[in-house]
Scaffold this motif. Structure first.
Motif, PDB file in Angstrom:
ATOM      1  N   TYR A 408       0.853  -1.204   0.000  1.00 15.64           N
ATOM      2  CA  TYR A 408       0.000   0.000   0.000  1.00 15.64           C
ATOM      3  C   TYR A 408       0.888   1.253   0.000  1.00 15.64           C
ATOM      4  O   TYR A 408       0.687   2.177  -0.791  1.00 15.64           O
ATOM      5  CB  TYR A 408      -0.917  -0.020   1.232  1.00 15.64           C
ATOM      6  CG  TYR A 408      -1.654   1.284   1.448  1.00 15.64           C
ATOM      7  CD1 TYR A 408      -2.808   1.572   0.727  1.00 15.64           C
ATOM      8  CD2 TYR A 408      -1.163   2.243   2.341  1.00 15.64           C
ATOM      9  CE1 TYR A 408      -3.464   2.785   0.886  1.00 15.64           C
ATOM     10  CE2 TYR A 408      -1.808   3.452   2.512  1.00 15.64           C
ATOM     11  CZ  TYR A 408      -2.961   3.721   1.780  1.00 15.64           C
ATOM     12  OH  TYR A 408      -3.599   4.924   1.928  1.00 15.64           O
ATOM     13  N   LEU A 409       1.893   1.271   0.867  1.00 17.21           N
ATOM     14  CA  LEU A 409       2.767   2.455   0.939  1.00 17.21           C
ATOM     15  C   LEU A 409       3.536   2.642  -0.363  1.00 17.21           C
ATOM     16  O   LEU A 409       3.659   3.764  -0.872  1.00 17.21           O
ATOM     17  CB  LEU A 409       3.753   2.329   2.108  1.00 17.21           C
ATOM     18  CG  LEU A 409       3.122   2.372   3.498  1.00 17.21           C
ATOM     19  CD1 LEU A 409       4.169   2.085   4.568  1.00 17.21           C
ATOM     20  CD2 LEU A 409       2.458   3.734   3.757  1.00 17.21           C
ATOM     21  N   PHE A 410       4.006   1.545  -0.930  1.00 15.09           N
ATOM     22  CA  PHE A 410       4.762   1.625  -2.183  1.00 15.09           C
ATOM     23  C   PHE A 410       3.896   2.244  -3.284  1.00 15.09           C
ATOM     24  O   PHE A 410       4.307   3.208  -3.953  1.00 15.09           O
ATOM     25  CB  PHE A 410       5.224   0.214  -2.581  1.00 15.09           C
ATOM     26  CG  PHE A 410       5.846   0.139  -3.945  1.00 15.09           C
ATOM     27  CD1 PHE A 410       7.117   0.645  -4.178  1.00 15.09           C
ATOM     28  CD2 PHE A 410       5.167  -0.444  -5.020  1.00 15.09           C
ATOM     29  CE1 PHE A 410       7.701   0.580  -5.446  1.00 15.09           C
ATOM     30  CE2 PHE A 410       5.740  -0.515  -6.278  1.00 15.09           C
ATOM     31  CZ  PHE A 410       7.007   0.004  -6.492  1.00 15.09           C
ATOM     32  N   LEU A 411       2.696   1.713  -3.447  1.00 15.92           N
ATOM     33  CA  LEU A 411       1.862   2.165  -4.566  1.00 15.92           C
ATOM     34  C   LEU A 411       1.411   3.607  -4.382  1.00 15.92           C
ATOM     35  O   LEU A 411       1.414   4.401  -5.332  1.00 15.92           O
ATOM     36  CB  LEU A 411       0.642   1.247  -4.730  1.00 15.92           C
ATOM     37  CG  LEU A 411       0.970  -0.189  -5.172  1.00 15.92           C
ATOM     38  CD1 LEU A 411      -0.278  -1.069  -5.134  1.00 15.92           C
ATOM     39  CD2 LEU A 411       1.573  -0.211  -6.578  1.00 15.92           C
ATOM     40  N   THR A 412       1.036   3.971  -3.157  1.00 16.85           N
ATOM     41  CA  THR A 412       0.543   5.339  -2.966  1.00 16.85           C
ATOM     42  C   THR A 412       1.685   6.350  -3.075  1.00 16.85           C
ATOM     43  O   THR A 412       1.498   7.443  -3.591  1.00 16.85           O
ATOM     44  CB  THR A 412      -0.221   5.501  -1.637  1.00 16.85           C
ATOM     45  OG1 THR A 412       0.577   4.941  -0.594  1.00 16.85           O
ATOM     46  CG2 THR A 412      -1.563   4.803  -1.666  1.00 16.85           C
ATOM     47  N   ARG A 413       2.892   5.950  -2.641  1.00 16.69           N
ATOM     48  CA  ARG A 413       4.019   6.887  -2.788  1.00 16.69           C
ATOM     49  C   ARG A 413       4.389   7.076  -4.248  1.00 16.69           C
ATOM     50  O   ARG A 413       4.892   8.130  -4.628  1.00 16.69           O
ATOM     51  CB  ARG A 413       5.221   6.419  -1.972  1.00 16.69           C
ATOM     52  CG  ARG A 413       4.993   6.739  -0.499  1.00 16.69           C
ATOM     53  CD  ARG A 413       6.126   6.266   0.374  1.00 16.69           C
ATOM     54  NE  ARG A 413       5.710   6.342   1.774  1.00 16.69           N
ATOM     55  CZ  ARG A 413       6.308   5.722   2.762  1.00 16.69           C
ATOM     56  NH1 ARG A 413       7.358   4.958   2.531  1.00 16.69           N
ATOM     57  NH2 ARG A 413       5.865   5.845   4.001  1.00 16.69           N
ATOM     58  N   ILE A 416      -0.233   6.368  -7.019  1.00 11.17           N
ATOM     59  CA  ILE A 416      -1.530   5.705  -7.214  1.00 11.17           C
ATOM     60  C   ILE A 416      -2.524   6.329  -6.228  1.00 11.17           C
ATOM     61  O   ILE A 416      -2.212   6.507  -5.052  1.00 11.17           O
ATOM     62  CB  ILE A 416      -1.396   4.170  -6.971  1.00 11.17           C
ATOM     63  CG1 ILE A 416      -0.513   3.535  -8.048  1.00 11.17           C
ATOM     64  CG2 ILE A 416      -2.757   3.497  -6.894  1.00 11.17           C
ATOM     65  CD1 ILE A 416      -1.056   3.565  -9.462  1.00 11.17           C
ATOM     66  N   ASP A 417      -3.711   6.663  -6.761  1.00  9.92           N
ATOM     67  CA  ASP A 417      -4.743   7.296  -5.953  1.00  9.92           C
ATOM     68  C   ASP A 417      -5.265   6.294  -4.918  1.00  9.92           C
ATOM     69  O   ASP A 417      -5.734   5.211  -5.283  1.00  9.92           O
ATOM     70  CB  ASP A 417      -5.870   7.712  -6.934  1.00  9.92           C
ATOM     71  CG  ASP A 417      -7.046   8.342  -6.228  1.00  9.92           C
ATOM     72  OD1 ASP A 417      -7.064   8.347  -4.981  1.00  9.92           O
ATOM     73  OD2 ASP A 417      -7.953   8.810  -6.934  1.00  9.92           O
ATOM     74  N   LYS A 418      -5.194   6.671  -3.629  1.00  2.67           N
ATOM     75  CA  LYS A 418      -5.544   5.673  -2.615  1.00  2.67           C
ATOM     76  C   LYS A 418      -7.034   5.325  -2.616  1.00  2.67           C
ATOM     77  O   LYS A 418      -7.420   4.273  -2.114  1.00  2.67           O
ATOM     78  CB  LYS A 418      -5.062   6.075  -1.225  1.00  2.67           C
ATOM     79  CG  LYS A 418      -5.542   7.372  -0.666  1.00  2.67           C
ATOM     80  CD  LYS A 418      -4.885   7.529   0.705  1.00  2.67           C
ATOM     81  CE  LYS A 418      -5.377   8.700   1.511  1.00  2.67           C
ATOM     82  NZ  LYS A 418      -5.428   9.985   0.807  1.00  2.67           N
ATOM     83  N   GLU A 419      -7.851   6.201  -3.197  1.00  2.00           N
ATOM     84  CA  GLU A 419      -9.288   5.885  -3.287  1.00  2.00           C
ATOM     85  C   GLU A 419      -9.557   4.903  -4.421  1.00  2.00           C
ATOM     86  O   GLU A 419     -10.667   4.390  -4.557  1.00  2.00           O
ATOM     87  CB  GLU A 419     -10.116   7.155  -3.542  1.00  2.00           C
ATOM     88  CG  GLU A 419      -9.965   8.233  -2.484  1.00  2.00           C
ATOM     89  CD  GLU A 419     -10.320   7.727  -1.084  1.00  2.00           C
ATOM     90  OE1 GLU A 419     -11.200   6.870  -0.966  1.00  2.00           O
ATOM     91  OE2 GLU A 419      -9.661   8.193  -0.111  1.00  2.00           O
ATOM     92  N   ARG A 420      -8.573   4.698  -5.286  1.00  2.00           N
ATOM     93  CA  ARG A 420      -8.774   3.779  -6.419  1.00  2.00           C
ATOM     94  C   ARG A 420      -7.819   2.586  -6.319  1.00  2.00           C
ATOM     95  O   ARG A 420      -7.407   2.014  -7.299  1.00  2.00           O
ATOM     96  CB  ARG A 420      -8.585   4.535  -7.744  1.00  2.00           C
ATOM     97  CG  ARG A 420      -9.610   5.664  -7.878  1.00  2.00           C
ATOM     98  CD  ARG A 420      -9.336   6.492  -9.084  1.00  2.00           C
ATOM     99  NE  ARG A 420      -9.668   5.767 -10.292  1.00  2.00           N
ATOM    100  CZ  ARG A 420      -9.232   6.114 -11.507  1.00  2.00           C
ATOM    101  NH1 ARG A 420      -8.437   7.149 -11.656  1.00  2.00           N
ATOM    102  NH2 ARG A 420      -9.591   5.436 -12.559  1.00  2.00           N
ATOM    103  N   LEU A 421      -7.510   2.277  -5.074  1.00  2.00           N
ATOM    104  CA  LEU A 421      -6.652   1.123  -4.780  1.00  2.00           C
ATOM    105  C   LEU A 421      -7.354   0.316  -3.711  1.00  2.00           C
ATOM    106  O   LEU A 421      -7.801   0.866  -2.709  1.00  2.00           O
ATOM    107  CB  LEU A 421      -5.300   1.632  -4.260  1.00  2.00           C
ATOM    108  CG  LEU A 421      -4.379   0.613  -3.577  1.00  2.00           C
ATOM    109  CD1 LEU A 421      -3.949  -0.476  -4.538  1.00  2.00           C
ATOM    110  CD2 LEU A 421      -3.140   1.312  -3.005  1.00  2.00           C
ATOM    111  N   ARG A 422      -7.503  -0.980  -3.947  1.00  2.00           N
ATOM    112  CA  ARG A 422      -8.108  -1.810  -2.907  1.00  2.00           C
ATOM    113  C   ARG A 422      -7.369  -3.138  -2.836  1.00  2.00           C
ATOM    114  O   ARG A 422      -6.733  -3.573  -3.803  1.00  2.00           O
ATOM    115  CB  ARG A 422      -9.589  -2.048  -3.202  1.00  2.00           C
ATOM    116  CG  ARG A 422      -9.827  -2.950  -4.395  1.00  2.00           C
ATOM    117  CD  ARG A 422     -11.321  -3.158  -4.675  1.00  2.00           C
ATOM    118  NE  ARG A 422     -11.500  -4.115  -5.748  1.00  2.00           N
ATOM    119  CZ  ARG A 422     -12.617  -4.317  -6.398  1.00  2.00           C
ATOM    120  NH1 ARG A 422     -13.699  -3.616  -6.103  1.00  2.00           N
ATOM    121  NH2 ARG A 422     -12.710  -5.231  -7.347  1.00  2.00           N
TER     122      ARG A 422
END
Ligand code: AMP
Length: 728
Positions: A408-413, A416-422
């Protein structure tokens, strides 16, 4: 995350790879799970079908009145009513259409958006269809200069975030792999998708994709289907991953699905192995394959890596490299390709202790998770606290949870928009029997929710498979301080009796008996003692056999042990780098009006970390003074490792900004004096004035995250975007 062969739940099946079942569709993440139909859509479909019947019967009534030469006022009144009903029907149609579009099924806007992104990416050479001058090959793409830079930034952040942070052991193994390795892993027998062929032209299609397209199109575009039929299509979409070849074929026939290009009839579905086959060496006698994943290279090196790590667990090995899959009919642009970069981690851990010393670093994170219960009951993903999800057992263990948090930290940094990541948990039927738990990081794009990272606890499966095939024990040891007295389960199949009873199948029965766990073995022992006979399922035979008391002896023996020898479990995060990059492109893409308001300009709002070029340098006008100053800045930027581009074209500064915005360059230095320059930030368009000497170090600090743009804004004379627009 894809598993090769989901099996039933019987533990005796964990024996050998020969025991794979025939159902071999690769498991891939389904984008949406529909278990119950959306209530509004359902009632609108119901109402539309009632309105259609009313229109039809009123139409009949009008025709009957006309045929019987009824009085004009009576006919007119009936026509008025017919028109009113038609209007009502069309209002419901519109409502239904907009409900379908807004519920995320509507594809028009998404396709237009995708087209805008893809056009920009191709025009600016982020990627190029491979071998384009020869009309290209589906599923193969080149990365052009900015694409290579983004990929290299993503990979170097990956190395820093995972390999460096966890002291992982990086390896780099060949892509060409001998058959024996992929036979052991199960890929030779089971790495397949179900394919159908156009019976006349021989064109191949992925069977499940045709069924999926048919159901999706019916749901999105056919307003006349009843609520029941719509619910049926949604159910088919939800369960089709579980269909056997026969079931899939039957559905294709039932719906009358034909070849999309020719409308010709289709063959029955049959498995197609996705690996590219080759032979190693000139004799052609050593069969091999281009690896479909990098993981096997790590498993076969386990013994050496374990020694290298001082025989200590846990430890992780990692590999970045190309993977090859001969996808049947690759669509979805960069998302489904035939050669792609994988970055994989194999974290080896004691199966009896899957705690993680750094779990507290991520336990407070909250993000969208989609556990299996929510999927099954038709709910949507919800924000959960990772620590609670592990404590409640929603996520099987701390190590798996730790990696979910780190991913999660890797992708959001990266941006990647955290609202479009699950994080979506695999349903029980998606997982192989040996897997303890599995979660996919899915990113929403114009193609729907896409699996970009699979994070799976694969238990001891892979190491056992290679131990068995190679004869090399891929195990770890735990030395006891004091010898321990332990009770050991001993299963002795009596081969003579089993041979007499089962003849050619004796080996299968012996293997299954030996693979029983303690609970199964003790239950068998009890039944044999009370009844003298027991029914026993042998999965390699696919049937029950009758085991008699004289065919096996089961006992527990006490032994002194100085160490525990065990096969480690492996927790595997597997990253599809190309998919992550494509989703990042979509999440970072936006448009804004030009200053004159007459056109929309494209901007990639990449965080500096991934931006292909960190800075552009423009001399405001072409003169020697400014060119000299530009050279000085360029030299300094190079010396602090900041990638940059000099734009000396004579076009207006506004056009030059637009060009670099479209490449996602976060900072632009405009040389407009020989003592100071302006630095412009891409997203806000705000500008600060700094001395010529400081320019490179300011850009470097903010590009590397040592300073924020707000800090820069506060520290230097500045003007806002509105004032900057005046200048452009
Ligand atoms: P898998 O081993 O199938 O779970 O794949 C691991 C990761 O590779 C997935 O999470 C995807 O991100 C990526 N991937 C799988 N197949 C493809 C493909 N054909 N093209 C691009 N990426 C892929």
């Amino acid at each position: 995350m894809r598993f090769l062969s989901p099996l039933g739940s019987t533990r005796t099946q964990i024996l050998s790879l020969r025991q794979f079942q025939t159902n071999s569709i690769r498991r891939e993440s389904i984008s949406t799970i529909h278990t119950s139909m959306d209530a509004t859509e359902q009632s609108l479909r119901q109402s539309l079908s009632e309105k259609s019947s009313s229109v039809e019967s009123q139409g009949n009534a009008v025709r009957a009145l006309k045929a019987s030469r009824a009085a004009k006022p009576e006919i007119d009144a009936a026509i008025d009513l017919l028109n009113k009903l038609k209007l009502e029907k069309s209002a419901v149609e519109k409502q239904l259409q907009s409900t379908i579009s807004s519920s995320g099924n509507g594809s028009l806007n998404r396709e237009a958006f995708r087209q805008a992104v893809v056009n920009t990416l191709e025009r600016r050479l982020f990627y190029i269809p491979s071998f384009k001058i020869y009309r290209g090959v589906a599923g193969l793409f080149d990365y052009g200069p900015p694409g290579c830079a983004v990929k290299s930034n993503v990979l170097s952040f990956w190395r820093q975030h995972f390999i460096l942070e966890e002291n992982m052991l990086e390896v780099d193994c060949p892509c060409v792999t001998p058959e024996v390795v992929l036979k052991a892993s199960g890929h030779v027998d089971k790495f397949t998708d179900l394919m159908v062929k156009d019976e006349k032209t021989g064109t191949c299609y992925r069977a499940d994709h045709l069924l999926k397209d048919y159901c999706t199109e019916k749901l999105e575009k056919d307003l006349t289907i009843s609520a029941e039929k719509a619910a049926e299509f949604k159910d088919v979409l939800a369960v089709m991953e579980d269909y056997s070849p026969e079931e899939l074929g039957a559905k294709i026939k039932e719906y009358g699905i034909t070849a999309p290009d020719t409308k010709n009839p289709l063959s029955d579905p049959y498995p197609f192995n996705l690996m590219f086959q080759t032979s190693i060496g000139p004799s052609g006698l050593i069969p091999g394959y281009m690896r479909p994943e990098t993981a096997q290279g790590i498993f076969v090196n386990f013994k050496d890596l374990y020694y290298y790590n001082g025989r200590k667990l846990p430890f992780a090995a990692a590999q970045i490299g190309q993977a090859f899959r001969n996808e049947i009919s690759p669509r979805q642009g960069l998302l489904r390709v035939r050669e792609f970069t994988l970055a994989e981690i194999e974290h080896f851990v004691d199966p009896e202790n899957k705690s993680h010393p750094k779990f507290s670093d991520v336990s407070k994170l909250e993000f969208l998770m989609f556990p299996r219960e929510e999927q099954m009951s038709g709910q949507s993903a919800k924000k959960l606290c990772l620590g609670e999800a592990v404590a409640k057992g929603t996520v099987n263990n701390e190590t798996l949870g730790y990696f979910i948090g780190r991913v999660y930290l890797f992708l959001t940094r990266l941006g990647i928009d955290k609202e479009r990541l699950r994080f979506r948990q695999h349903l029980a039927n998606e997982m192989a029997h040996y897997a303890a738990d599995c979660w996919d990081a899915e990113i929403e794009s114009s193609y729907g929710w896409i699996e970009c990272v699979g994070i799976a606890d694969r238990s001891a499966y892979d190491l056992r498979a290679h131990s068995e095939k190679s004869g090399v024990a891929l195990v770890a040891e735990e030395k006891y301080a004091e010898p321990k007295e332990v009770e050991k389960l001993v299963i002795n199949p009596v081969k003579k009796e089993l041979g007499l009873a089962f003849k050619g199948s004796q080996k299968n029965v012996v293997e299954s008996l030996e693979a029983m766990n303690e609970k199964e073995a003790m239950e068998m022992k009890a039944t044999l003692e009370s009844k003298g006979e027991v029914e026993f399922y042998v999965c390699t035979l696919g049937k029950n056999v009758s085991i008699k008391k004289n065919m096996v002896s089961i006992s527990k023996e006490k032994k002194k042990e100085h160490q525990r020898v065990f096969t480690p479990s492996v927790i595997e995060p597997s990253f599809g780098i190309g998919r992550i990059i494509y989703c990042l492109y979509e999440h970072c893409f936006s448009t804004r009006p030009s200053k004159a308001g007459d056109e929309q300009l494209n901007v990639f709002r990449f965080p500096p970390l991934v931006a292909p070029i960190k800075c552009t340098v423009f001399p405001l006008v072409q003169n020697q003074q400014f060119e000299e100053a530009t050279k000085v800045i360029s030299k300094e930027l190079t010396s602090v490792g900041i990638s940059h581009k000099i734009d000396i074209t004579g076009t207006s500064i506004g056009k030059r900004y637009a060009r670099t915005d479209e490449l996602g360059v976060p900072f632009a230095i405009t040389v407009d004096s020989d003592t100071s320059v302006t630095i412009r930030e891409r997203d806000s368009k705000d500008q600060v004035r700094v001395s010529l000497k400081e320019a490179a170090s300011v850009v470097s600090s903010v590009a590397e995250g040592k300073m924020t743009w707000q800090d820069v804004w506060a520290s230097f004379p500045h003007h806002s975007s509105a004032a900057a627009d005046e200048q452009e």
